[in-house]
Design an enzyme around this catalytic site. Structure first.
Site, PDB file in Angstrom:
ATOM      1  N   GLY A 212     -36.816 -16.552 -36.924  1.00  0.00           N
ATOM      2  CA  GLY A 212     -36.162 -18.071 -37.130  1.00  0.00           C
ATOM      3  C   GLY A 212     -37.414 -19.111 -36.751  1.00  0.00           C
ATOM      4  O   GLY A 212     -38.632 -18.717 -36.438  1.00  0.00           O
ATOM      5  N   ASN A 213     -37.071 -20.207 -36.385  1.00  0.00           N
ATOM      6  CA  ASN A 213     -38.095 -21.344 -36.190  1.00  0.00           C
ATOM      7  C   ASN A 213     -37.538 -22.340 -35.048  1.00  0.00           C
ATOM      8  O   ASN A 213     -36.289 -21.959 -34.724  1.00  0.00           O
ATOM      9  CB  ASN A 213     -38.517 -21.877 -37.439  1.00  0.00           C
ATOM     10  N   ARG A 214     -38.276 -23.185 -34.599  1.00  0.00           N
ATOM     11  CA  ARG A 214     -37.835 -24.115 -33.390  1.00  0.00           C
ATOM     12  C   ARG A 214     -37.054 -25.366 -33.778  1.00  0.00           C
ATOM     13  O   ARG A 214     -36.675 -26.133 -33.235  1.00  0.00           O
ATOM     14  CB  ARG A 214     -38.927 -24.538 -32.600  1.00  0.00           C
TER      15      ARG A 214
END
Length: 406
Positions: A212-214
């Site tokens: 995923g990412n932030r």
């Protein structure tokens, strides 16, 4: 702040069970420095009494055109307002407002107001979808009112569906944005359907892990809220966010890049503009492990093979499911921000690209942003550090300018 210096808001309350929620909206308006005058209908007073409105607003409550006649309330209240918001707005109130009836104080106030007007409808699904209500809402929007789409959820009794009053905190955000734009800030997206993607996609590796990412989704949600305040019908495709649904937006929840692509393309079929603010994963694991991948003592884990995800922004830009559609992308960069942004704008083929520098403590999860909006026409609009909703308004300014040039 002296009362005369406070923005003057008229809170109209019509006779629906959701009238009790207007108390929370009133509290938020007064605590944020607004001078609020409550104008309930006779039916509304069957749900919440006059003393409650007076105590929460700090103002007398006028309920009829014959009260305090010497002050001419049926004219003065609307004339002096900076904003009129009706929450809840029943089907009956919408009908009377659309047809210009003036048989009580609230409808008189709506006729005399020359300030922005916001309606937050609440009713059963069948009433909201009835052709008469649909036509009345279209009439009010055509005249410049902001009619917030109702939420989906539990209604009275055992019924569930579209027609629930949005949460007061989110109605307050719409009011705040409309007030910030002022009397001259007409709903320039009225009659337009816009699609906004927000959040960050997650690509499953096994039943408990993902890549995923932030991204928090805050910028996309700011874009959705400001579009609602500017009169648009908004579809928000939200990927893994933990934020409250913006009032007036139809929210479609997704998880992966493939799911986001499907939802965005479906919504974009009749959209005037699509803003891809979501952080969409470029890659996903080539294989999904049906069971949790175990750590084995003395052995290094197997490499994770990746495959490309669909490029949703490039696909939208190339195919344009609707003629004249404006497509906006976002570019999160860590170095050579403008150079990389210009290259991405040319590669993706979109009309606008919002370029910002990101990092662990910059942009992600913050309520503020700083960016440059690049246009395919060679334009370059720097946006100084500030609230994400300020950047959102500049993005919509650029979108409106291009839609107006159709």
């Amino acid at each position: 702040m002296d009362r005369s210096d406070k923005p003057r808001v008229v809170l109209g309350v019509s006779g629906g069970i959701a009238a009790y929620k207007a108390c929370e909206l009133l509290r938020r308006l007064t605590e944020s420095g607004h001078d609020v005058r409550v104008v309930p209908t006779a039916s509304a007073l069957r749900f919440v009494g006059e003393p409650t409105w007076a105590a929460l607003s700090g103002n007398p409550v006028t309920t009829g055109v014959w009260d305090d006649v010497q002050e001419v309330p049926h004219v003065r209240i609307g004339q002096e307002a900076d904003l009129v918001v009706v929450a809840p707005a029943t089907a009956d109130t919408l009908a009377r407002a659309a047809h210009g009836l003036a048989d009580d104080l609230l409808t008189n106030t709506l006729l005399t107001a020359r300030c922005p007007v916001v309606f937050a409808p609440a009713m059963h699904t069948e009433m909201w979808e009835h052709p008469a209500t649909v036509e009345n809402v279209a009439t009010l929007r055509r005249r410049g009112a902001v009619v917030v789409e109702p939420a989906v959820g539990r209604l009275t009794g055992k019924d569930t569906g579209k027609g629930r009053l949005p949460e007061p905190a989110e109605i307050f955000e719409v009011c705040r944005r409309v007030l910030a734009r002022g009397a001259a800030g007409r709903p320039d997206l009225a009659g337009r359907h816009v699609v906004v993607s927000a959040g960050g996609t997650r690509e499953p590796l096994d039943p408990v892990r993902f890549l995923g990412n932030r991204s928090s989704g805050r910028q996309g949600y700011a874009l959705a809220r400001t579009a609602v305040a500017r009169g648009a019908r908004v579809t928000l495709v939200a990927a893994n966010t933990a934020l409250a649904d913006p009032a007036g937006a139809d929210v479609v929840r997704v998880g992966t890049a493939v799911q986001l692509r499907e939802a965005v393309l479906k919504a974009a079929a009749d959209a005037d503009a699509v803003v891809m603010a979501a952080a969409v994963a470029d890659f996903r694991p080539a294989d999904y492990a049906q069971r949790k991948i175990k750590k084995r003592e003395g052995r290094e884990p197997e490499p994770v093979a990746l495959v490309r995800n669909p490029d949703v922004l490039a696909e939208l830009s190339a195919e344009r499911p609707r003629p004249g559609q404006v497509v906006v992308g976002f570019a999160a960069e860590t170095d050579d921000v403008l150079a990389n942004g210009r290259a991405k704008l040319a590669r993706k083929g979109c009309d606008l690209l919002v370029v910002n520098e990101v990092g662990e403590e910059r942009t992600f999860g913050s309520d503020e942003n700083e960016a440059v909006v690049l246009g395919a026409d060679g334009s370059e609009t720097p946006v100084p550090h500030g609230p994400k909703e300020a950047l959102a308004d500049i993005v919509w300014d650029e979108v409106v300018r291009r839609l107006s040039a159709e």
